[in-house]
Design an enzyme around this catalytic site. Structure first.
Site, PDB file in Angstrom:
ATOM      1  N   GLY A   1       0.832  -1.212   0.000  1.00  0.00           N
ATOM      2  CA  GLY A   1       0.000   0.000   0.000  1.00  0.00           C
ATOM      3  C   GLY A   1       0.862   1.256   0.000  1.00  0.00           C
ATOM      4  O   GLY A   1       0.638   2.192  -0.773  1.00  0.00           O
ATOM      5  N   HIS A   2       1.876   1.264   0.871  1.00  0.00           N
ATOM      6  CA  HIS A   2       2.798   2.403   0.884  1.00  0.00           C
ATOM      7  C   HIS A   2       3.481   2.551  -0.482  1.00  0.00           C
ATOM      8  O   HIS A   2       3.676   3.660  -0.971  1.00  0.00           O
ATOM      9  CB  HIS A   2       3.902   2.189   1.927  1.00  0.00           C
ATOM     10  CG  HIS A   2       3.452   2.163   3.350  1.00  0.00           C
ATOM     11  ND1 HIS A   2       3.561   1.043   4.138  1.00  0.00           N
ATOM     12  CD2 HIS A   2       2.898   3.117   4.133  1.00  0.00           C
ATOM     13  CE1 HIS A   2       3.115   1.320   5.363  1.00  0.00           C
ATOM     14  NE2 HIS A   2       2.697   2.566   5.380  1.00  0.00           N
TER      15      HIS A   2
HETATM   16  P1  AMP Z   1       1.262   4.810   7.814  1.00  0.00           P
HETATM   17  O1  AMP Z   1       2.657   4.318   7.652  1.00  0.00           O
HETATM   18  O2  AMP Z   1       0.287   3.782   8.279  1.00  0.00           O
HETATM   19  O3  AMP Z   1       1.189   6.098   8.610  1.00  0.00           O
HETATM   20  O4  AMP Z   1       0.773   5.194   6.352  1.00  0.00           O
HETATM   21  C1  AMP Z   1       1.509   6.097   5.551  1.00  0.00           C
HETATM   22  C2  AMP Z   1       0.677   6.476   4.361  1.00  0.00           C
HETATM   23  O5  AMP Z   1       0.365   5.297   3.612  1.00  0.00           O
HETATM   24  C3  AMP Z   1      -0.669   7.124   4.737  1.00  0.00           C
HETATM   25  O6  AMP Z   1      -0.944   8.166   3.805  1.00  0.00           O
HETATM   26  C4  AMP Z   1      -1.626   5.992   4.572  1.00  0.00           C
HETATM   27  O7  AMP Z   1      -2.946   6.402   4.288  1.00  0.00           O
HETATM   28  C5  AMP Z   1      -1.024   5.240   3.396  1.00  0.00           C
HETATM   29  N1  AMP Z   1      -1.490   3.854   3.362  1.00  0.00           N
HETATM   30  C6  AMP Z   1      -1.424   2.939   4.357  1.00  0.00           C
HETATM   31  N2  AMP Z   1      -1.992   1.778   3.970  1.00  0.00           N
HETATM   32  C7  AMP Z   1      -2.444   1.976   2.705  1.00  0.00           C
HETATM   33  C8  AMP Z   1      -3.134   1.148   1.752  1.00  0.00           C
HETATM   34  N3  AMP Z   1      -3.497  -0.094   2.032  1.00  0.00           N
HETATM   35  N4  AMP Z   1      -3.424   1.684   0.550  1.00  0.00           N
HETATM   36  C9  AMP Z   1      -3.069   2.964   0.258  1.00  0.00           C
HETATM   37  N5  AMP Z   1      -2.428   3.788   1.111  1.00  0.00           N
HETATM   38  C10 AMP Z   1      -2.114   3.297   2.310  1.00  0.00           C
END
Ligand code: AMP
Length: 269
Positions: free
Chosen positions: A18-19
């Site tokens: 996702g990232h």
């Molecule tokens: P995090 O590391 O959880 O703070 O996420 C960092 C970024 O990645 C944030 O903008 C999240 O919304 C995005 N993100 C996390 N998981 C996903 C996913 N499954 N699909 C798309 N973006 C994601």
């Protein structure tokens, strides 16, 4: 380098596909890509959650290198918070409900660290996932209200093959919980179908799915049908909707959402 555009992807590390979607989107839209990885203490409302958050820096750097990311920015906590900081960025209204209510202080922590990171990196474009839709709204609101000179780009949620939204927290799930976790997305899809067919009775639909998830062994924080532009509760006549859900499965808190467009009718499902 002077004159080159910069795309910025803030993360907390433990990078998954996702990232990497965000990184790939960023690569197509700027000359240089910066990815930050910082587990931000001020956005955690539970100390255990902060301490246990998965940290996988070496593997993360390898993934970013494989994608030819220009800069991986991995600041230490002391670098971001050398002393107690006296200023915080607090976005009202869009922060108030849902995860804002369930996790006091969370969005102040998010808005403040993101503001700091924007000022350090000075990007032209910033990339956020729709997976964390309320967070995306908080950032968009902050950028608009404070005239932050960046363009916010939203990237659709990337899912496992069975539909579970990818998340760093999925690693906490036991094998049995992992099988079960997909029911959260299934509930969202079914509720979307119900909204598309009925165009109203939002509160009944919310209640039904809260009960369903509880019966399936989740502990839901909220299952809310909202207007997409301001995240207020949807009322009859609203067309651009989103269902936001957060639920605990064992020790793991999962969040997800699904968008609904009532202007185009049921065939859009
Ligand atoms: P995090 O590391 O959880 O703070 O996420 C960092 C970024 O990645 C944030 O903008 C999240 O919304 C995005 N993100 C996390 N998981 C996903 C996913 N499954 N699909 C798309 N973006 C994601």
């Amino acid at each position: 380098m002077a004159g080159e555009s910069i795309a910025f992807v803030p993360t907390m590390g433990n990078l998954h596909a996702g990232h990497l979607q965000l990184v790939n989107a960023a690569k197509t839209q700027a000359d240089r890509v910066v990815v930050s990885m910082f587990v931000n203490p001020t956005q955690f409302d539970e100390q255990g959650d902060y301490a246990n958050y998965p940290r996988t820096e070496e593997a993360d750097i390898d993934k970013l290198q494989a994608l030819a990311v220009d800069v991986a920015y991995v600041p230490a906590v002391e670098e971001m918070y050398p002393d107690d900081i006296l200023t915080k960025v607090s976005v009202s209204q869009v922060s108030d409900n849902y995860c804002g209510a369930a996790r006091p202080g969370h969005f102040d922590g998010v808005a403040t660290i993101v503001c700091k990171l924007f000022n350090i990196v000075q990007p032209d474009k910033v990339f956020f996932g729709e997976k964390d839709f309320q967070q995306l709204m908080v950032i968009r609101t902050m950028v608009a209200d404070l005239n932050v000179p960046v363009e916010v780009v939203a990237v659709p949620t990337f899912r496992e093959l069975d539909g579970l939204a990818m998340s760093s927290r999925n690693t906490y799930l036991s094998e049995a919980e992992r099988q079960q976790a997909v029911q959260l997305y299934q509930a969202l899809c079914q509720a979307k179908q119900a909204v598309l067919e009925q165009h109203k009775r939002f509160i009944e639909i919310e209640r039904y799915y809260l009960q369903l998830l509880t019966g399936q062994g989740f502990e839901p924080d909220y299952f809310s049908i909202c207007r997409r532009h301001d995240l207020q509760a949807a009322t009859d006549g609203d067309k651009q909707l989103i269902i936001l859900v957060a639920a605990r499965l064992g020790k793991t808190r999962l969040i997800d959402n699904i968008q609904i467009d009532l202007t185009v009718g049921p065939l859009n499902y």
